[in-house]
Every structure is written in C-alpha cells, then in structure tokens.
Write a protein that holds these residues in place. Structure first.
Motif, PDB file in Angstrom:
ATOM      1  N   ASP A 101       0.859  -1.190   0.000  1.00 52.49           N
ATOM      2  CA  ASP A 101       0.000   0.000   0.000  1.00 52.49           C
ATOM      3  C   ASP A 101       0.895   1.239   0.000  1.00 52.49           C
ATOM      4  O   ASP A 101       1.622   1.488   0.973  1.00 52.49           O
ATOM      5  CB  ASP A 101      -0.890  -0.019   1.248  1.00 52.49           C
ATOM      6  CG  ASP A 101      -1.942   1.085   1.217  1.00 52.49           C
ATOM      7  OD1 ASP A 101      -1.691   2.145   0.598  1.00 52.49           O
ATOM      8  OD2 ASP A 101      -3.017   0.883   1.811  1.00 52.49           O
ATOM      9  N   GLU A 130      -1.349  -6.708  -4.506  1.00 56.07           N
ATOM     10  CA  GLU A 130      -1.280  -6.230  -5.884  1.00 56.07           C
ATOM     11  C   GLU A 130      -0.907  -4.743  -5.870  1.00 56.07           C
ATOM     12  O   GLU A 130      -0.850  -4.121  -4.819  1.00 56.07           O
ATOM     13  CB  GLU A 130      -2.634  -6.385  -6.580  1.00 56.07           C
ATOM     14  CG  GLU A 130      -3.283  -7.739  -6.410  1.00 56.07           C
ATOM     15  CD  GLU A 130      -4.765  -7.660  -6.728  1.00 56.07           C
ATOM     16  OE1 GLU A 130      -5.130  -7.904  -7.886  1.00 56.07           O
ATOM     17  OE2 GLU A 130      -5.535  -7.321  -5.816  1.00 56.07           O
ATOM     18  N   GLU A 140     -12.230  -1.054  -3.384  1.00 54.89           N
ATOM     19  CA  GLU A 140     -12.619  -2.461  -3.447  1.00 54.89           C
ATOM     20  C   GLU A 140     -11.751  -3.335  -2.550  1.00 54.89           C
ATOM     21  O   GLU A 140     -12.138  -4.451  -2.195  1.00 54.89           O
ATOM     22  CB  GLU A 140     -12.493  -2.965  -4.895  1.00 54.89           C
ATOM     23  CG  GLU A 140     -13.541  -2.400  -5.837  1.00 54.89           C
ATOM     24  CD  GLU A 140     -13.256  -2.777  -7.284  1.00 54.89           C
ATOM     25  OE1 GLU A 140     -12.265  -3.500  -7.531  1.00 54.89           O
ATOM     26  OE2 GLU A 140     -14.022  -2.332  -8.159  1.00 54.89           O
ATOM     27  N   ARG A 141     -10.574  -2.826  -2.174  1.00 55.90           N
ATOM     28  CA  ARG A 141      -9.624  -3.629  -1.390  1.00 55.90           C
ATOM     29  C   ARG A 141      -9.426  -3.113   0.024  1.00 55.90           C
ATOM     30  O   ARG A 141      -8.586  -3.657   0.750  1.00 55.90           O
ATOM     31  CB  ARG A 141      -8.281  -3.668  -2.136  1.00 55.90           C
ATOM     32  CG  ARG A 141      -8.362  -4.487  -3.411  1.00 55.90           C
ATOM     33  CD  ARG A 141      -7.246  -4.154  -4.371  1.00 55.90           C
ATOM     34  NE  ARG A 141      -7.298  -4.979  -5.573  1.00 55.90           N
ATOM     35  CZ  ARG A 141      -8.151  -4.754  -6.588  1.00 55.90           C
ATOM     36  NH1 ARG A 141      -8.990  -3.733  -6.527  1.00 55.90           N
ATOM     37  NH2 ARG A 141      -8.180  -5.547  -7.633  1.00 55.90           N
ATOM     38  N   TRP A 150     -10.413   1.160  -7.452  1.00 63.85           N
ATOM     39  CA  TRP A 150      -9.562  -0.028  -7.239  1.00 63.85           C
ATOM     40  C   TRP A 150      -9.207  -0.184  -5.770  1.00 63.85           C
ATOM     41  O   TRP A 150      -9.271  -1.272  -5.206  1.00 63.85           O
ATOM     42  CB  TRP A 150      -8.296   0.107  -8.090  1.00 63.85           C
ATOM     43  CG  TRP A 150      -7.410  -1.104  -8.133  1.00 63.85           C
ATOM     44  CD1 TRP A 150      -7.432  -2.112  -9.034  1.00 63.85           C
ATOM     45  CD2 TRP A 150      -6.336  -1.421  -7.225  1.00 63.85           C
ATOM     46  NE1 TRP A 150      -6.461  -3.045  -8.765  1.00 63.85           N
ATOM     47  CE2 TRP A 150      -5.771  -2.636  -7.650  1.00 63.85           C
ATOM     48  CE3 TRP A 150      -5.806  -0.797  -6.096  1.00 63.85           C
ATOM     49  CZ2 TRP A 150      -4.697  -3.250  -6.993  1.00 63.85           C
ATOM     50  CZ3 TRP A 150      -4.749  -1.406  -5.424  1.00 63.85           C
ATOM     51  CH2 TRP A 150      -4.212  -2.612  -5.881  1.00 63.85           C
ATOM     52  N   ILE A 205      -3.317  -6.172   0.939  1.00 59.43           N
ATOM     53  CA  ILE A 205      -3.116  -6.011  -0.499  1.00 59.43           C
ATOM     54  C   ILE A 205      -1.847  -6.734  -0.936  1.00 59.43           C
ATOM     55  O   ILE A 205      -0.801  -6.646  -0.280  1.00 59.43           O
ATOM     56  CB  ILE A 205      -3.029  -4.512  -0.853  1.00 59.43           C
ATOM     57  CG1 ILE A 205      -4.299  -3.792  -0.401  1.00 59.43           C
ATOM     58  CG2 ILE A 205      -2.813  -4.325  -2.345  1.00 59.43           C
ATOM     59  CD1 ILE A 205      -4.225  -2.289  -0.569  1.00 59.43           C
ATOM     60  N   GLU A 220      -8.538  -5.171   3.331  1.00 56.52           N
ATOM     61  CA  GLU A 220      -7.876  -6.420   2.966  1.00 56.52           C
ATOM     62  C   GLU A 220      -6.361  -6.219   2.990  1.00 56.52           C
ATOM     63  O   GLU A 220      -5.855  -5.106   2.917  1.00 56.52           O
ATOM     64  CB  GLU A 220      -8.292  -6.849   1.550  1.00 56.52           C
ATOM     65  CG  GLU A 220      -9.783  -7.085   1.396  1.00 56.52           C
ATOM     66  CD  GLU A 220     -10.135  -7.435  -0.044  1.00 56.52           C
ATOM     67  OE1 GLU A 220      -9.189  -7.549  -0.865  1.00 56.52           O
ATOM     68  OE2 GLU A 220     -11.327  -7.594  -0.330  1.00 56.52           O
TER      69      GLU A 220
END
Length: 528
Positions: A63, A202, A194-195, A191, A200, A198
């Motif tokens: 992040d 990606e 949506e995460r 994007w 991350i 969580e």
C-alpha cells in the motif's frame, strides 16, 4: 561495565562488534550471471536490462500510503507516482501534475497531466487524485496514513473542473508545494476502495513498471508498463526485482557473485573488495538523512535536560565516523542538515567529553540509572555497529550503565510511528531522511503533537514551529527555523550523531547515478 572510556581502534571495533568475518550466504532467485555467456544482467544485450536491487530491508507493505520508509518507497515507486517530484539536483519537477499554482496562502491548485492511465487500463481522474490526498491526510478515508506528517497542514482536496484538483490547508502553508514534491502517491479510487480492509498483494499505479509478483519479506518483481505516459524518458530496464538482505556481508557477496546488480549500504570496510572485483564499482554520496539517538522525554531519566546533554557528551561521534564509517559521515549539531532551509550554521556539535557527561548526570539527579539503547540492524549504514559503540561509550561512564537491544527495523518502526510516546522505547537509534530540503519536514514530525513520530514535549519549541508554519515571508521563516534548531541543540532531545553517506555497490554494466535522497528508480538506469 568498562571504566576506561578511552577506546583505541581495536577496542572501538570490538565494542562495535565490527567483526571481519564475512558470511557466504547467497541470495536465491536473483537475476545475473548468465550461464550462456550473454548479457550478465540477464537481458539480450540490446539494452533490455533485467536487474535485481538488494536493500538492507524490504518493503513493509504494497500500500503506497501505509508506510513512510525509504526502502518501501524504493520498491513501490516503480509503480506509484506523485503529482510533483524532485530531480537529482533537488529541483521540483512536474509528474502527474502538468502545472500548479498557489492560489491563496492556504490553497494550491494542480492541473493534471493528460494521457495518464493506471496499470488497470483506466484513465487517471481528478477524483482519483483528490481521493489519494484525502486518504493520506484524513483518518476517516480508508487508513491512518503514516505519511500525514509529510503533508502536514493539508486538510482536504477536491476535484475541480477540467482536470484540476484544489488542495486546502488549515492556514497559511509555505511548505505545501515542497511537501507535495516528496509525498502523495496517487492511487485509483475505485480499485483501492474495493480492497480496503484487505491485505493487499497487488499494485495499480501510473508508474513505468507494473507489479508482477510480491512475495512478502522476500521479493517484488516489476515489468515495464507499455502505456507509460513518459516512456520517452525511461532507460533500458524492462524488469526489476527488489529484495532485502539485512546482513551487509550477504549483500556484498551476492553482488560479487553476480546474484544481484545494485546493493545499498555497503560497509566502508568492504569498498576495497568491490573496487578490486572486475566488473564492479562502488558509489557514495552524502544523503539527506541524519542519524541520531532519540530520548523520549515523557519518562525518567530523559525528562532531564542535563541527562540528555550528558548523553551527547558521552558519545564520540568523530570517533564513530573515523573508525566505523572510515570518514563516510559528517557530525551534526541540530535536526536540520547543513544546506537545508532553516539550518543554523552558528550551532556547533557537542564535543566528546566523558567528564562533562558524568558531571551533568550528577546534576540531573539520575546517577546510577540503567538504560537500554534500541537499535535496528541492516537499515542504515553501520547501524548495529554504531549502536554498539554508542552504548559502550555511555556504559563506560562511572555513574550510568547502558545495555544494547538489537531490533528488527519493522518492529521498531511500528512502535515509533504509532503516534503514542508511551509505546515508544525511551532510547533508540533511528535515521530521518528529508527529501524536501526544508527544516519543516524534520521539525514538525518529531516535535509537534499529533504527529506519528512525536516524542519530545516542549511548549517553546512547539510555539516557534507553529509560527514558522504560518510565516509566508521567506526570510522571516528561515530565521524562525534557525531559532528552533539552536534551541533544540541546547535542549538535546537527541544525541546528534551524523549525516549519513549512502554507499552502493554496482555492476558496472549499469549506467546509474546515486541520488542524495536515496531514491532508486529503475527507469533512470541504462546500459553502460
């Protein structure tokens, strides 16, 4: 506890634990050492470089707004970009913003660059930029970002018309543009939302490289992004892998074995070995980072100014630079480096004077205290050895004892940057890079309440910093910052150590120049 504080070179190295033994551990999975006799960097020899960069520590997260440490910036900045940046000379340059203006003392307007897209394929929008800034400065938007200090004073951002974004501060903000040249990586709102919540794994930025693989605590691999907006100004790297190796000997051996291509924090004692190896060289540069020992003043004995000053007299900074760093460093006298805006050139560094240190400890009323110095390992040049030397010199005083505790950098930082003085160690070694070249970015995070690394409560210091944050006259502001730095030298919230030099080991097939801000951008690397 040794009583003789006069330490010769042999004793110095002994206390510092600077063993000459070299580990032979290599790094798995690195690029290089092509068995077929082709490009040793793994490319096809036509400028398509595949390289590995090995740092002392790895990225703590994927992040881009949930950290504030240089090794993590170096990894994630391959994929994420700010609105403004600084070139190697420290001048502000436009990145995702093509223009900007300070429309009021407390307001800046950015004009976004056209033709920028995220790795997802979606276009960059003003809403994405406003969201990214708000996510950094507002605890109610996604996360509590450790980068709030970097955008100190910024209250909010709003998307405007025709690709503009307005940023609002809580008052006059003379350092706002300088801060945006170092902080505020841009993410795609939809994007990221949506995460939220969580873990991350990606990345989705606008940068020249897109993340292919992230293995926690091991490696991150990026490949060139075909639709990068500034593709004409990139080098020859088509794939870059970042790894972490805390042991300096591991990094050096990996470089010499061709298992990595660029390493950070080479011990000065290892530079001859690199220089003597065919195809390798080392490069050094004075960085924008100060190294110091923090003394948290919410507890004994560090609530005493005399005790804190004693710690400054007890540590032989010149000796550490000469013996452990082999001259790669300059003593410091204040939080702000020479050459940075707000540095006071009339303030001198504390001399090494153990007798004065002992007298001050007696005056403090804390004679007989037992303290522990916490130090990270593998994060800064010679950090563990410097910590050992400082602790042993303090321990060598007759009226205080000092132990050393070696800490994982990530664990130590998590305690330091949580915004609570009470959870921080009372005495620890840390470094602070100042990519803004302005005293504000060191003074506000460390000495103003509400900031993540706040550790020293003093009303006079806070009042002076507050004045400087509202002063739009440049000369007046510089004088105020110099006054703060002089006062902090006297109050001694830190043991002022030195300006760190960055020393890199490099495969000579790379054409790369080290930066004073310690940034490593693969797009700036070409074939030699």
């Amino acid at each position: 506890m040794p009583r003789d504080t006069a330490i010769d070179r042999r004793g110095f190295l002994k206390f510092a634990g600077a063993s000459a033994a070299v580990a032979t551990t290599g790094l798995a999975g690195c690029v290089g050492g092509d068995d077929d006799g082709g490009d040793p960097l793994g490319g096809d020899g036509d400028g398509d470089l595949e390289i590995t960069v090995t740092q002392g520590t790895f990225a703590t997260t994927v992040d881009p707004q949930d950290h504030n440490d240089t090794p993590t910036y170096n990894v994630l900045d391959q994929a994420y970009e700010p609105l403004l940046y600084r070139d190697a000379e420290g001048e502000i340059v436009e990145y995702l913003a093509s223009d900007y203006e300070q429309v009021a003392d407390d307001q800046v307007r950015f004009q976004l660059r056209e033709g920028v897209s995220f790795h997802s394929g979606d276009d960059l929008t003003a809403e994405d930029v406003a969201y990214s800034i708000n996510r950094t400065v507002d605890d109610e938007v996604g996360i509590v970002s450790p980068q709030q200090d970097g955008l100190s004073g910024v209250e909010s951002a709003e998307a405007g018309e025709e690709g503009t974004v307005d940023v609002f501060a809580d008052g006059p903000s003379p350092a706002m543009l300088a801060n945006f040249a170092s902080f505020g990586r841009i993410v795609q709102q939809s994007w990221m939302e949506e995460r939220e919540g969580e873990t991350i794994r990606e990345a989705n930025g606008t940068g020249p490289y897109q993340l292919e693989e992230f293995e926690e605590d091991v490696r991150a691999t990026f490949t060139a992004f075909d639709d990068y907006w500034d593709a004409d100004n990139t080098g020859d790297v088509v794939e870059v892998t970042f790894e972490g190796a805390p042991e300096s000997s591991t990094r050096v051996n990996a470089l010499l074995a061709g298992e990595t291509d660029l390493i950070t924090d080479v011990p000065p004692s290892e530079t001859p070995r690199i220089e003597d190896e065919d195809g390798m060289y080392f490069e050094s540069i004075a960085s924008t980072r100060v190294i110091f020992l923090v003394m948290t003043n919410d507890r004994a004995p560090f609530d005493s100014q005399e005790f804190r000053q004693a710690m400054n007299y007890a540590v032989d900074v010149e000796g550490i630079i000469d013996e452990l760093l082999e001259g790669f460093g300059e003593p410091t006298s204040q939080p702000t480096l020479a050459g940075h805006f707000g540095h006071d050139p009339n303030v001198e560094a504390y001399p090494h004077d153990p007798e004065q240190a002992q007298q001050l400890i007696e005056q403090s009323g804390y004679a007989g205290e037992e303290i522990t110095l916490h130090t990270p390992t593998g994060r800064y040049l010679g950090d563990e050895e410097i910590g050992r030397a400082a602790a042993s010199q303090i321990d060598g005083l007759e009226n205080v004892s000092c132990d050393l505790e070696i800490r994982d950098f990530g664990d130590l930082v998590s305690e330091i940057l949580d915004g609570e003085m009470s959870t921080s160690p009372g005495f620890y070694l840390i470094g602070w890079g100042n990519p803004t070249f302005d005293a504000n970015y060191t003074l506000v995070p460390w000495f103003m309440p509400g900031q993540a690394s706040y550790h020293f409560q003093n009303d006079e210091v806070e009042g002076l910093i507050e004045q400087s944050e509202a002063e739009m006259d440049e000369d007046a502001r510089e004088g105020q910052l110099q006054e703060v730095n002089a006062l902090l030298n006297e109050l001694a919230p830190w043991v002022f150590l030195h300006n760190q030099y960055s020393i890199y080991g490099v495969n000579e097939s790379l054409d790369w120049t080290a930066r004073s801000d310690e940034d490593i951008l693969a797009k700036d690397i070409s074939s030699a």
